[in-house]
Write a protein that holds these residues in place. Sequence first.
Motif, PDB file in Angstrom:
ATOM      1  N   VAL A  12      -2.710   4.987  -5.952  1.00 20.97           N
ATOM      2  CA  VAL A  12      -3.122   3.294  -5.164  1.00 20.97           C
ATOM      3  C   VAL A  12      -2.320   4.315  -4.039  1.00 20.97           C
ATOM      4  O   VAL A  12      -0.533   4.875  -3.817  1.00 20.97           O
ATOM      5  CB  VAL A  12      -1.784   2.910  -5.477  1.00 20.97           C
ATOM      6  CG1 VAL A  12      -1.818   1.646  -4.327  1.00 20.97           C
ATOM      7  CG2 VAL A  12      -3.068   1.762  -6.844  1.00 20.97           C
ATOM      8  N   VAL A  13      -2.328   3.813  -2.305  1.00 17.34           N
ATOM      9  CA  VAL A  13      -2.152   4.167  -0.562  1.00 17.34           C
ATOM     10  C   VAL A  13      -2.049   3.361  -0.070  1.00 17.34           C
ATOM     11  O   VAL A  13      -2.787   1.994   0.131  1.00 17.34           O
ATOM     12  CB  VAL A  13      -3.232   5.116  -0.457  1.00 17.34           C
ATOM     13  CG1 VAL A  13      -2.299   5.509   0.911  1.00 17.34           C
ATOM     14  CG2 VAL A  13      -3.308   6.912  -1.203  1.00 17.34           C
ATOM     15  N   LEU A  14      -0.301   2.859  -0.306  1.00 19.40           N
ATOM     16  CA  LEU A  14      -0.575   1.763   1.182  1.00 19.40           C
ATOM     17  C   LEU A  14       0.382   2.265   2.249  1.00 19.40           C
ATOM     18  O   LEU A  14       0.447   3.104   2.665  1.00 19.40           O
ATOM     19  CB  LEU A  14       0.692   1.183  -0.377  1.00 19.40           C
ATOM     20  CG  LEU A  14       0.842   0.589  -1.005  1.00 19.40           C
ATOM     21  CD1 LEU A  14       2.409  -0.116  -1.482  1.00 19.40           C
ATOM     22  CD2 LEU A  14      -0.251  -0.942  -1.330  1.00 19.40           C
ATOM     23  N   ASP A  15       0.177   1.127   3.093  1.00 20.70           N
ATOM     24  CA  ASP A  15       0.627   1.177   4.262  1.00 20.70           C
ATOM     25  C   ASP A  15       1.394   1.615   4.384  1.00 20.70           C
ATOM     26  O   ASP A  15       2.228  -0.103   4.325  1.00 20.70           O
ATOM     27  CB  ASP A  15      -0.118   0.621   5.338  1.00 20.70           C
ATOM     28  CG  ASP A  15       0.139   0.506   7.442  1.00 20.70           C
ATOM     29  OD1 ASP A  15       0.943   0.491   7.516  1.00 20.70           O
ATOM     30  OD2 ASP A  15      -0.770   1.361   8.013  1.00 20.70           O
ATOM     31  N   ALA A  16       2.906   2.163   5.317  1.00 21.87           N
ATOM     32  CA  ALA A  16       4.035   1.805   5.640  1.00 21.87           C
ATOM     33  C   ALA A  16       4.704   0.674   6.074  1.00 21.87           C
ATOM     34  O   ALA A  16       5.465   0.423   6.055  1.00 21.87           O
ATOM     35  CB  ALA A  16       5.254   3.524   5.435  1.00 21.87           C
ATOM     36  N   CYS A  17       3.594   0.808   7.231  1.00 21.60           N
ATOM     37  CA  CYS A  17       3.891  -0.369   8.513  1.00 21.60           C
ATOM     38  C   CYS A  17       3.435  -1.805   8.252  1.00 21.60           C
ATOM     39  O   CYS A  17       3.925  -2.493   8.355  1.00 21.60           O
ATOM     40  CB  CYS A  17       3.579  -0.282   9.667  1.00 21.60           C
ATOM     41  SG  CYS A  17       4.404   1.566   9.820  1.00 21.60           S
ATOM     42  N   THR A  18       3.100  -2.735   7.558  1.00 18.23           N
ATOM     43  CA  THR A  18       1.993  -2.959   7.233  1.00 18.23           C
ATOM     44  C   THR A  18       1.926  -4.105   5.493  1.00 18.23           C
ATOM     45  O   THR A  18       2.154  -4.950   5.077  1.00 18.23           O
ATOM     46  CB  THR A  18       0.813  -3.232   7.511  1.00 18.23           C
ATOM     47  OG1 THR A  18       0.272  -2.386   6.961  1.00 18.23           O
ATOM     48  CG2 THR A  18       0.580  -3.481   9.039  1.00 18.23           C
ATOM     49  N   GLY A  19       2.447  -3.004   4.668  1.00 20.77           N
ATOM     50  CA  GLY A  19       2.372  -3.407   3.201  1.00 20.77           C
ATOM     51  C   GLY A  19       1.139  -3.214   2.608  1.00 20.77           C
ATOM     52  O   GLY A  19       0.883  -3.569   1.328  1.00 20.77           O
ATOM     53  N   THR A  20       0.685  -3.246   3.804  1.00 18.28           N
ATOM     54  CA  THR A  20      -1.387  -3.108   3.510  1.00 18.28           C
ATOM     55  C   THR A  20      -1.673  -2.236   2.508  1.00 18.28           C
ATOM     56  O   THR A  20      -1.793  -1.228   2.524  1.00 18.28           O
ATOM     57  CB  THR A  20      -2.601  -3.565   4.247  1.00 18.28           C
ATOM     58  OG1 THR A  20      -2.720  -2.210   4.770  1.00 18.28           O
ATOM     59  CG2 THR A  20      -2.477  -4.880   4.880  1.00 18.28           C
ATOM     60  N   LYS A  40      -3.746  16.248  -0.539  1.00 17.81           N
ATOM     61  CA  LYS A  40      -3.105  16.810   0.904  1.00 17.81           C
ATOM     62  C   LYS A  40      -4.111  16.700   2.376  1.00 17.81           C
ATOM     63  O   LYS A  40      -2.592  16.586   3.633  1.00 17.81           O
ATOM     64  CB  LYS A  40      -3.328  18.390   1.020  1.00 17.81           C
ATOM     65  CG  LYS A  40      -2.340  19.246  -0.080  1.00 17.81           C
ATOM     66  CD  LYS A  40      -2.911  20.087   0.075  1.00 17.81           C
ATOM     67  CE  LYS A  40      -1.161  20.707  -1.299  1.00 17.81           C
ATOM     68  NZ  LYS A  40      -1.468  22.472  -1.343  1.00 17.81           N
ATOM     69  N   SER A  41      -4.630  16.252   2.091  1.00 19.93           N
ATOM     70  CA  SER A  41      -5.571  15.665   3.570  1.00 19.93           C
ATOM     71  C   SER A  41      -6.668  14.239   3.966  1.00 19.93           C
ATOM     72  O   SER A  41      -6.895  14.303   4.969  1.00 19.93           O
ATOM     73  CB  SER A  41      -7.193  16.329   3.758  1.00 19.93           C
ATOM     74  OG  SER A  41      -8.012  16.699   2.417  1.00 19.93           O
ATOM     75  N   GLU A  42      -6.584  13.613   2.703  1.00 19.66           N
ATOM     76  CA  GLU A  42      -7.446  12.284   2.628  1.00 19.66           C
ATOM     77  C   GLU A  42      -6.552  11.146   2.851  1.00 19.66           C
ATOM     78  O   GLU A  42      -6.367   9.822   3.608  1.00 19.66           O
ATOM     79  CB  GLU A  42      -7.873  12.126   1.638  1.00 19.66           C
ATOM     80  CG  GLU A  42      -9.172  13.089   1.012  1.00 19.66           C
ATOM     81  CD  GLU A  42     -10.167  13.060   2.461  1.00 19.66           C
ATOM     82  OE1 GLU A  42     -10.732  12.062   2.441  1.00 19.66           O
ATOM     83  OE2 GLU A  42     -10.544  14.288   2.921  1.00 19.66           O
ATOM     84  N   ILE A  43      -4.683  11.479   2.473  1.00 19.92           N
ATOM     85  CA  ILE A  43      -4.105  10.315   2.896  1.00 19.92           C
ATOM     86  C   ILE A  43      -3.676   9.895   4.233  1.00 19.92           C
ATOM     87  O   ILE A  43      -2.592  11.153   4.173  1.00 19.92           O
ATOM     88  CB  ILE A  43      -3.042  10.497   2.049  1.00 19.92           C
ATOM     89  CG1 ILE A  43      -3.263  10.114   0.863  1.00 19.92           C
ATOM     90  CG2 ILE A  43      -1.331   9.216   2.213  1.00 19.92           C
ATOM     91  CD1 ILE A  43      -2.201  10.166  -0.470  1.00 19.92           C
ATOM     92  N   PRO A  44      -3.674   9.246   5.143  1.00 17.29           N
ATOM     93  CA  PRO A  44      -3.204   9.281   6.545  1.00 17.29           C
ATOM     94  C   PRO A  44      -1.467   9.240   6.394  1.00 17.29           C
ATOM     95  O   PRO A  44      -1.267   9.138   5.783  1.00 17.29           O
ATOM     96  CB  PRO A  44      -4.045   8.148   7.179  1.00 17.29           C
ATOM     97  CG  PRO A  44      -3.945   7.272   5.694  1.00 17.29           C
ATOM     98  CD  PRO A  44      -4.075   7.816   4.528  1.00 17.29           C
ATOM     99  N   GLN A  45      -1.641   8.960   7.829  1.00 17.97           N
ATOM    100  CA  GLN A  45       0.583   9.209   7.895  1.00 17.97           C
ATOM    101  C   GLN A  45       0.975   8.344   7.926  1.00 17.97           C
ATOM    102  O   GLN A  45      -0.170   6.870   7.826  1.00 17.97           O
ATOM    103  CB  GLN A  45       0.434   9.391   9.793  1.00 17.97           C
ATOM    104  CG  GLN A  45      -0.087  11.260   9.384  1.00 17.97           C
ATOM    105  CD  GLN A  45       1.390  11.610   9.208  1.00 17.97           C
ATOM    106  OE1 GLN A  45       2.692  11.755   9.267  1.00 17.97           O
ATOM    107  NE2 GLN A  45       1.650  13.021   8.904  1.00 17.97           N
ATOM    108  N   ARG A  46       2.335   7.846   7.871  1.00 17.32           N
ATOM    109  CA  ARG A  46       2.731   6.381   7.204  1.00 17.32           C
ATOM    110  C   ARG A  46       2.427   5.737   6.371  1.00 17.32           C
ATOM    111  O   ARG A  46       2.088   4.668   6.314  1.00 17.32           O
ATOM    112  CB  ARG A  46       3.043   5.527   8.353  1.00 17.32           C
ATOM    113  CG  ARG A  46       3.236   6.076   9.726  1.00 17.32           C
ATOM    114  CD  ARG A  46       3.952   5.049  11.173  1.00 17.32           C
ATOM    115  NE  ARG A  46       2.299   4.572  11.543  1.00 17.32           N
ATOM    116  CZ  ARG A  46       1.262   5.291  12.302  1.00 17.32           C
ATOM    117  NH1 ARG A  46       1.873   6.300  12.395  1.00 17.32           N
ATOM    118  NH2 ARG A  46       0.379   4.493  12.291  1.00 17.32           N
TER     119      ARG A  46
END
Length: 146
Positions: A12-20, A40-46
């Motif tokens: 599960v991938v969450l945005d660290a800035c918004t929590g979404t 390594k390649s599909e998960i965005p920064q932050r």
Amino acid sequence: MFSFKNNGILIVVLDACTGTVLGNKLFSGVDIRHIDGYLKSEIPQRSIILLSTRGDVAIPNNLAEAFMSLGTAKPPYLQSNGSLAFLGFRGNIKPSWIKLSTSPAGHGLVQIEKYIPLQLEEYGCARAIKTRRKDLELLKKAARSH
């Protein structure tokens, strides 16, 4: 809450800035060998990464290297079978809350309970939200009324 009934590795991938929640993906069967490429390649920064295994899953050898790109200090020793839970971060820092827990096969599931702060400037969030302190607001209001 994300639950999965099939054996495999759930990410599960969450945005660290918004929590979404940015997404979730279950790797099972032969798909498991593609997990390191995804990490390594599909998960965005932050992004905050939550990873968990279920059932008898063969952990790929290259997963330890992928964990390093998500914040572990050194390549972890991963047993070939067993239970695994991981909290990681994709970004330019290595937060103190990064955690990896493993358990050998037959010893039950691993759980991680951890407070993960969101919207921090260190993550690279454009506008980190200042925490609103109700106690200070009430104190200022009381001081003005006297």
